[in-house]
Write an enzyme that holds these catalytic residues in place. Structure first.
Site, mmCIF file in Angstrom:
data_model
loop_
_atom_site.group_PDB
_atom_site.id
_atom_site.type_symbol
_atom_site.label_atom_id
_atom_site.label_comp_id
_atom_site.label_asym_id
_atom_site.label_seq_id
_atom_site.Cartn_x
_atom_site.Cartn_y
_atom_site.Cartn_z
ATOM 1 N N CYS A 31 0.851 -1.179 0.000
ATOM 2 C CA CYS A 31 0.000 0.000 0.000
ATOM 3 C C CYS A 31 0.885 1.226 0.000
ATOM 4 O O CYS A 31 2.057 1.158 0.343
ATOM 5 C CB CYS A 31 -0.900 0.031 1.227
ATOM 6 N N GLY A 57 -0.547 -0.246 -4.970
ATOM 7 C CA GLY A 57 -1.861 -0.791 -4.730
ATOM 8 C C GLY A 57 -2.876 -0.228 -5.693
ATOM 9 O O GLY A 57 -2.957 0.985 -5.844
ATOM 10 N N ASN A 132 0.541 1.362 5.843
ATOM 11 C CA ASN A 132 1.236 0.444 4.944
ATOM 12 C C ASN A 132 1.976 -0.554 5.810
ATOM 13 O O ASN A 132 2.811 -0.176 6.621
ATOM 14 C CB ASN A 132 2.223 1.195 4.042
ATOM 15 N N GLY A 133 1.669 -1.817 5.639
ATOM 16 C CA GLY A 133 2.309 -2.860 6.430
ATOM 17 C C GLY A 133 1.306 -3.925 6.801
ATOM 18 O O GLY A 133 0.255 -4.064 6.175
ATOM 19 N N TYR A 276 11.482 -5.365 -5.776
ATOM 20 C CA TYR A 276 10.250 -5.269 -6.545
ATOM 21 C C TYR A 276 9.367 -4.075 -6.232
ATOM 22 O O TYR A 276 8.887 -3.402 -7.130
ATOM 23 C CB TYR A 276 9.431 -6.553 -6.338
#
Length: 504
Positions: A31, A57, A132-133, A276
């Site tokens: 995210c 995302g 985010n996580g 990535y």
């Protein structure tokens, strides 16, 4: 976060005629979070920042603003451009402070009530949070909170943070916020908004990234530096692992508070940000993602080169590594696969014959570059192997005489619990197959991965120190950097250990 969803796969990885979407076998993004404080165009700037973070995302996006009197929220399923490109939407988000989020679900389904930023009215006022996580004790916390009477409105682990803050008996908001952080485990980069403050927080290991920027004297928090670049903001620094940073106004001047509520511990940033997740033009912890990926490719050439005619990247994620491989090996680089960037993620496929063609909608062979040649394909990673098999077959159909496959990361043999979209062990090809079995399944003439020590050397280290690894590399090693309260059975299996030895 609320940001990863395991790969949906009812299909067997050995069935060549299921799932013809080449994106179905890749790592999914996590995210993206963004926040700005004190700027009159806060909503519009946040929308632009989320555009730059779209790669993290694509399921949903949301923005919450505060205009000095009340909060405003717009949360939509779909892409940022679809949700926030119209002027009337931005006009419904007045205020000089905003937080935004672009989502790929990790916990909780793709439904509107899970779209972030999540918002709640607390005793002291409104509170919005973007995450985010992934919390590795999120399920445990949820059970405890519901047991104490909490009414959950979403299925997202992020909502636990709202309830922890709400139930805290501490006096000041920041004390309640920090108490909530001390109760959670796992990976998080948080951007939160109250009626007086913008707050950023990063987990004590620094697994998930968060950077600080500045635009027209106004602070910005974002997942990556590319979100600063798109709005012309200045990069200031990375938020440190375990740091909580607070922005508020005093005498019409924006003030900064810094809190460090956790004991110091060695950072373990996620290595997949370099492999990535992050955009190639981002700078992560002072390193160019693009240059690191080229270094992965060069190291791969050192370790496993064979005599070929051309180096071909699997677009787009394999491009920088392929450039590094080509430069080090001296083998010409060719765009042997052309990606169609104008095909969406979904496509109606009414018949098997049309499904068969779906593989060519997004990726096509550049026959002129590969026919009659021995090629090396370079990709960033391998998950289930279905994509790799289809690409090898495409190359052979286009006339390649030999097809060798190289991965610019080690074999993935362990699941992730911190926000990376990975299936369980049974869905990871390298966790259930030997190197030779994988080569046969993919149909390549040879197959090799970047070694773990080679990955570290490409990062400028002499190798991986097993006692003190510098990165969160648990997907390759099983060395998880935090407690896994909600998860069991994470010990490496004998077959996986032997594969690690092969790759090293």
């Amino acid at each position: 976060m609320d940001c990863q969803q395991s790969l949906s796969s009812d299909a067997s990885p050995n069935d060549p005629d299921t799932d013809f979407d080449l994106d179905g076998d890749t790592l999914r993004e996590e995210c993206g979070v963004f926040g700005i404080f004190g700027h009159p165009e806060a909503a519009a700037i946040t929308a632009l920042g989320l555009h730059a973070l779209q790669h993290r995302g694509q399921e949903a996006a949301g923005i919450v603003t505060f205009d000095g009197h009340r909060f405003h929220s717009e949360r939509r399923l779909g892409l940022v451009g679809d949700a926030f490109s119209r002027r009337e939407v931005i006009e419904r988000l007045p205020g000089s402070a905003a937080v935004g989020h672009t989502r790929y679900s990790t916990t909780g389904g793709t439904i509107l009530r899970n779209v972030q930023p999540l918002f709640a009215e607390l005793h002291a006022g409104g509170f919005a949070v973007a995450h985010n996580g992934n919390l590795t004790n999120g399920l445990t916390l949820r059970r405890e909170l519901v047991g104490r009477g909490a009414l959950m409105q979403s299925t997202s682990d992020t909502e636990a943070i709202l309830h922890l803050v709400a139930q805290s008996r501490r006096g000041r908001f920041i004390e309640r916020y920090i108490e909530a952080l001390r109760a959670i485990e796992g990976a998080y980069a948080l951007v939160s908004l109250t009626n007086k403050k913008l707050v950023g927080a990063r987990d004590p290991r620094g697994i998930r990234p968060l950077v600080l920027g500045e635009l027209d004297g106004c602070p910005i928090l974002a997942s990556e530096t590319c979100a600063l670049d798109i709005i012309g903001a200045k990069y200031v620094r990375d938020i440190e692992p375990g740091e909580v940073i607070v922005f508020h106004r005093k005498d019409d001047v924006i003030q900064t508070e810094i809190h460090k509520p956790f004991p110091p511990m060695p950072p373990r940033p996620c290595i997949f940000e370099y492999i990535y997740f992050s955009r190639p033009d981002s700078i992560v912890a002072g390193r160019s993602v693009y240059e690191v990926r080229k270094a992965f490719g060069a190291q791969l050439a050192r370790e496993s080169h064979v005599d070929v005619d051309v180096v071909v990247p699997v677009p787009d994620s394999g491009v920088p590594a392929a450039l590094g491989y080509s430069r080090f090996s001296g083998v010409p680089y060719e765009l042997g696969i052309i990606r169609n960037h104008y095909v969406g993620r979904t496509f109606i496929q009414p018949a098997q014959s049309v499904r068969e063609l779906g593989v060519r909608m997004k990726h096509s062979a550049n026959r002129a570059a590969i026919a009659g040649k021995r090629i090396i394909l370079i990709d960033d990673s391998l998950v289930r192997g279905t994509t790799s098999r289809k690409i090898v077959r495409m190359m052979r159909d286009a006339g390649a005489t030999e097809v060798h496959f190289r991965l610019a990361s080690p074999p993935i043999i362990h699941p992730d619990y911190y926000g990376i979209d990975l299936p369980d062990r049974n869905g990871l090809l390298a966790a259930t197959h030997s190197l030779e079995e994988m080569r046969e399944m993919i149909g390549a003439d040879s197959l090799a991965f970047l070694s773990i020590d080679g990955m570290y050397r490409a990062m400028g280290e002499p190798g991986r120190d097993p006692a003190h690894p510098k990165y969160a590399d648990h997907c390759f090693t099983g060395a998880y950097p935090t407690s896994l309260t909600d998860h069991t059975d994470v010990e490496p299996q004998p077959h996986q250990l032997s594969l690690l030895a092969e790759a090293s």
